[in-house]
Design a protein around this motif. Structure first.
Motif, PDB file in Angstrom:
ATOM      1  N   ILE A   8       8.065  -9.435 -51.036  1.00 43.47           N
ATOM      2  CA  ILE A   8       7.253 -10.628 -50.800  1.00 43.47           C
ATOM      3  C   ILE A   8       7.470 -11.116 -49.373  1.00 43.47           C
ATOM      4  O   ILE A   8       8.557 -11.563 -49.021  1.00 43.47           O
ATOM      5  CB  ILE A   8       7.621 -11.763 -51.782  1.00 43.47           C
ATOM      6  N   ALA A   9       6.409 -11.024 -48.562  1.00 42.45           N
ATOM      7  CA  ALA A   9       6.470 -11.495 -47.179  1.00 42.45           C
ATOM      8  C   ALA A   9       5.291 -12.427 -46.917  1.00 42.45           C
ATOM      9  O   ALA A   9       4.619 -12.346 -45.903  1.00 42.45           O
ATOM     10  CB  ALA A   9       6.463 -10.309 -46.213  1.00 42.45           C
ATOM     11  N   THR A  10       5.043 -13.320 -47.878  1.00 42.40           N
ATOM     12  CA  THR A  10       3.914 -14.241 -47.781  1.00 42.40           C
ATOM     13  C   THR A  10       4.260 -15.544 -48.495  1.00 42.40           C
ATOM     14  O   THR A  10       5.076 -15.539 -49.422  1.00 42.40           O
ATOM     15  CB  THR A  10       2.636 -13.620 -48.393  1.00 42.40           C
ATOM     16  N   GLN A  11       3.603 -16.599 -48.084  1.00 45.85           N
ATOM     17  CA  GLN A  11       3.722 -17.885 -48.770  1.00 45.85           C
ATOM     18  C   GLN A  11       2.579 -18.075 -49.765  1.00 45.85           C
ATOM     19  O   GLN A  11       2.561 -19.040 -50.516  1.00 45.85           O
ATOM     20  CB  GLN A  11       3.697 -19.034 -47.738  1.00 45.85           C
ATOM     21  N   SER A  12       1.626 -17.152 -49.763  1.00 46.17           N
ATOM     22  CA  SER A  12       0.454 -17.247 -50.640  1.00 46.17           C
ATOM     23  C   SER A  12       0.811 -16.903 -52.077  1.00 46.17           C
ATOM     24  O   SER A  12       1.818 -16.258 -52.342  1.00 46.17           O
ATOM     25  CB  SER A  12      -0.631 -16.280 -50.145  1.00 46.17           C
ATOM     26  N   ASP A  13      -0.059 -17.318 -52.985  1.00 43.44           N
ATOM     27  CA  ASP A  13       0.119 -17.002 -54.403  1.00 43.44           C
ATOM     28  C   ASP A  13      -0.094 -15.514 -54.631  1.00 43.44           C
ATOM     29  O   ASP A  13      -0.879 -14.865 -53.927  1.00 43.44           O
ATOM     30  CB  ASP A  13      -0.880 -17.782 -55.254  1.00 43.44           C
ATOM     31  N   TYR A  14       0.575 -15.003 -55.648  1.00 41.04           N
ATOM     32  CA  TYR A  14       0.438 -13.594 -56.010  1.00 41.04           C
ATOM     33  C   TYR A  14       0.793 -13.440 -57.485  1.00 41.04           C
ATOM     34  O   TYR A  14       1.465 -14.294 -58.066  1.00 41.04           O
ATOM     35  CB  TYR A  14       1.354 -12.716 -55.143  1.00 41.04           C
ATOM     36  N   PRO A  15       0.335 -12.355 -58.097  1.00 40.81           N
ATOM     37  CA  PRO A  15       0.595 -12.139 -59.531  1.00 40.81           C
ATOM     38  C   PRO A  15       2.064 -11.819 -59.813  1.00 40.81           C
ATOM     39  O   PRO A  15       2.822 -11.435 -58.923  1.00 40.81           O
ATOM     40  CB  PRO A  15      -0.282 -10.930 -59.872  1.00 40.81           C
ATOM     41  N   ALA A  16       2.420 -11.914 -61.076  1.00 38.60           N
ATOM     42  CA  ALA A  16       3.776 -11.597 -61.533  1.00 38.60           C
ATOM     43  C   ALA A  16       4.039 -10.099 -61.398  1.00 38.60           C
ATOM     44  O   ALA A  16       3.119  -9.285 -61.479  1.00 38.60           O
ATOM     45  CB  ALA A  16       3.945 -12.017 -62.993  1.00 38.60           C
ATOM     46  N   THR A  17       5.302  -9.760 -61.214  1.00 36.01           N
ATOM     47  CA  THR A  17       5.711  -8.366 -61.095  1.00 36.01           C
ATOM     48  C   THR A  17       5.230  -7.541 -62.278  1.00 36.01           C
ATOM     49  O   THR A  17       4.815  -6.385 -62.130  1.00 36.01           O
ATOM     50  CB  THR A  17       7.252  -8.272 -60.978  1.00 36.01           C
ATOM     51  N   GLU A  18       5.260  -8.123 -63.476  1.00 35.94           N
ATOM     52  CA  GLU A  18       4.832  -7.411 -64.679  1.00 35.94           C
ATOM     53  C   GLU A  18       3.376  -6.951 -64.587  1.00 35.94           C
ATOM     54  O   GLU A  18       3.025  -5.900 -65.116  1.00 35.94           O
ATOM     55  CB  GLU A  18       5.018  -8.289 -65.925  1.00 35.94           C
ATOM     56  N   LEU A  19       2.539  -7.746 -63.934  1.00 34.69           N
ATOM     57  CA  LEU A  19       1.137  -7.349 -63.776  1.00 34.69           C
ATOM     58  C   LEU A  19       1.012  -6.170 -62.822  1.00 34.69           C
ATOM     59  O   LEU A  19       0.262  -5.227 -63.094  1.00 34.69           O
ATOM     60  CB  LEU A  19       0.293  -8.529 -63.303  1.00 34.69           C
ATOM     61  N   ARG A  40       4.189  -4.234 -50.887  1.00 34.41           N
ATOM     62  CA  ARG A  40       4.572  -5.311 -49.969  1.00 34.41           C
ATOM     63  C   ARG A  40       3.412  -6.293 -49.856  1.00 34.41           C
ATOM     64  O   ARG A  40       2.299  -5.909 -49.478  1.00 34.41           O
ATOM     65  CB  ARG A  40       4.934  -4.749 -48.599  1.00 34.41           C
ATOM     66  N   LEU A  41       3.666  -7.549 -50.192  1.00 32.42           N
ATOM     67  CA  LEU A  41       2.657  -8.603 -50.109  1.00 32.42           C
ATOM     68  C   LEU A  41       2.861  -9.352 -48.802  1.00 32.42           C
ATOM     69  O   LEU A  41       3.960  -9.859 -48.539  1.00 32.42           O
ATOM     70  CB  LEU A  41       2.780  -9.545 -51.304  1.00 32.42           C
ATOM     71  N   VAL A  42       1.808  -9.394 -47.994  1.00 29.17           N
ATOM     72  CA  VAL A  42       1.925  -9.947 -46.646  1.00 29.17           C
ATOM     73  C   VAL A  42       0.868 -11.007 -46.383  1.00 29.17           C
ATOM     74  O   VAL A  42      -0.098 -11.149 -47.133  1.00 29.17           O
ATOM     75  CB  VAL A  42       1.814  -8.822 -45.583  1.00 29.17           C
ATOM     76  N   ASP A  43       1.054 -11.726 -45.281  1.00 24.69           N
ATOM     77  CA  ASP A  43       0.061 -12.668 -44.794  1.00 24.69           C
ATOM     78  C   ASP A  43      -0.896 -11.950 -43.840  1.00 24.69           C
ATOM     79  O   ASP A  43      -0.691 -10.774 -43.507  1.00 24.69           O
ATOM     80  CB  ASP A  43       0.734 -13.845 -44.083  1.00 24.69           C
ATOM     81  N   GLU A  44      -1.899 -12.666 -43.380  1.00 25.83           N
ATOM     82  CA  GLU A  44      -2.928 -12.064 -42.536  1.00 25.83           C
ATOM     83  C   GLU A  44      -2.381 -11.513 -41.216  1.00 25.83           C
ATOM     84  O   GLU A  44      -2.846 -10.483 -40.742  1.00 25.83           O
ATOM     85  CB  GLU A  44      -4.053 -13.073 -42.283  1.00 25.83           C
ATOM     86  N   ALA A  45      -1.391 -12.159 -40.629  1.00 25.06           N
ATOM     87  CA  ALA A  45      -0.864 -11.698 -39.344  1.00 25.06           C
ATOM     88  C   ALA A  45      -0.241 -10.305 -39.465  1.00 25.06           C
ATOM     89  O   ALA A  45      -0.524  -9.416 -38.638  1.00 25.06           O
ATOM     90  CB  ALA A  45       0.163 -12.692 -38.799  1.00 25.06           C
ATOM     91  N   GLU A  46       0.589 -10.098 -40.484  1.00 22.10           N
ATOM     92  CA  GLU A  46       1.214  -8.784 -40.658  1.00 22.10           C
ATOM     93  C   GLU A  46       0.172  -7.730 -41.031  1.00 22.10           C
ATOM     94  O   GLU A  46       0.222  -6.596 -40.548  1.00 22.10           O
ATOM     95  CB  GLU A  46       2.315  -8.826 -41.717  1.00 22.10           C
TER      96      GLU A  46
END
Length: 152
Positions: A8-19, A40-46
């Motif tokens: 997790i490299a974002t402050q945005s919402d994301y689904p649970a690991t199980e999903l 890897r979940l990232v923000d727009e800059a990355e």
């Protein structure tokens, strides 16, 4: 079961690991061996930085897939890495009138198929990949993401 390393490299919402586990497993049902995938979940800059570096395209993209190729003589179950831009997934789901979880599922499955060698550059390959995505999503009770009017 397949192994997912969720970063997790974002402050945005994301689904649970199980999903993510459910979606990856669904995409890999025909694969006989267990696999490891880094998500890897990232923000727009990355996302934009990686998109420029590896695809020479400006701006963020919803997903990047990096298949892993082991050096000769090394055997690992690592299939590859998926880099998903969380804020862009949220924007796209809203714009396309889709449930966010359904769009996350579609994009994750799309990325896993890329790791397996599927592509959509040529029209025939795109049709094959989209058909497979639709079949996998159907098994998860998710409607065809390519329909114009999506009321998921």
């Amino acid at each position: 079961m397949n192994y997912i390393d969720l970063q997790i490299a974002t402050q945005s919402d994301y689904p649970a690991t199980e999903l993510f586990q459910e979606w990856v497993d669904a995409a890999l049902t025909t694969r006989m061996q267990e696999s490891e995938i880094v998500v890897r979940l990232v923000d727009e800059a990355e996302s934009a930085e990686l998109n420029l570096q590896y695809r020479h395209k400006t701006g963020p993209t919803n997903i990047l897939s990096f298949p892993f190729e082991a050096p000769p003589g090394i055997e690992l179950d690592l299939l590859g890495d998926l880099v998903i831009c969380a804020p862009l997934i949220a924007k796209e789901a809203k714009q396309q009138n889709k449930l966010p979880a359904h769009h996350w599922a579609h994009i994750t499955i799309h990325g896993v198929l890329h790791l397996l060698g599927y592509d959509h550059i040529e029209e025939q390959d795109a049709e094959q990949m989209e058909t497979l995505e639709i079949e996998i999503l159907h098994k998860l009770n998710i409607a065809n993401p390519y329909l114009e009017e999506s009321t998921q």
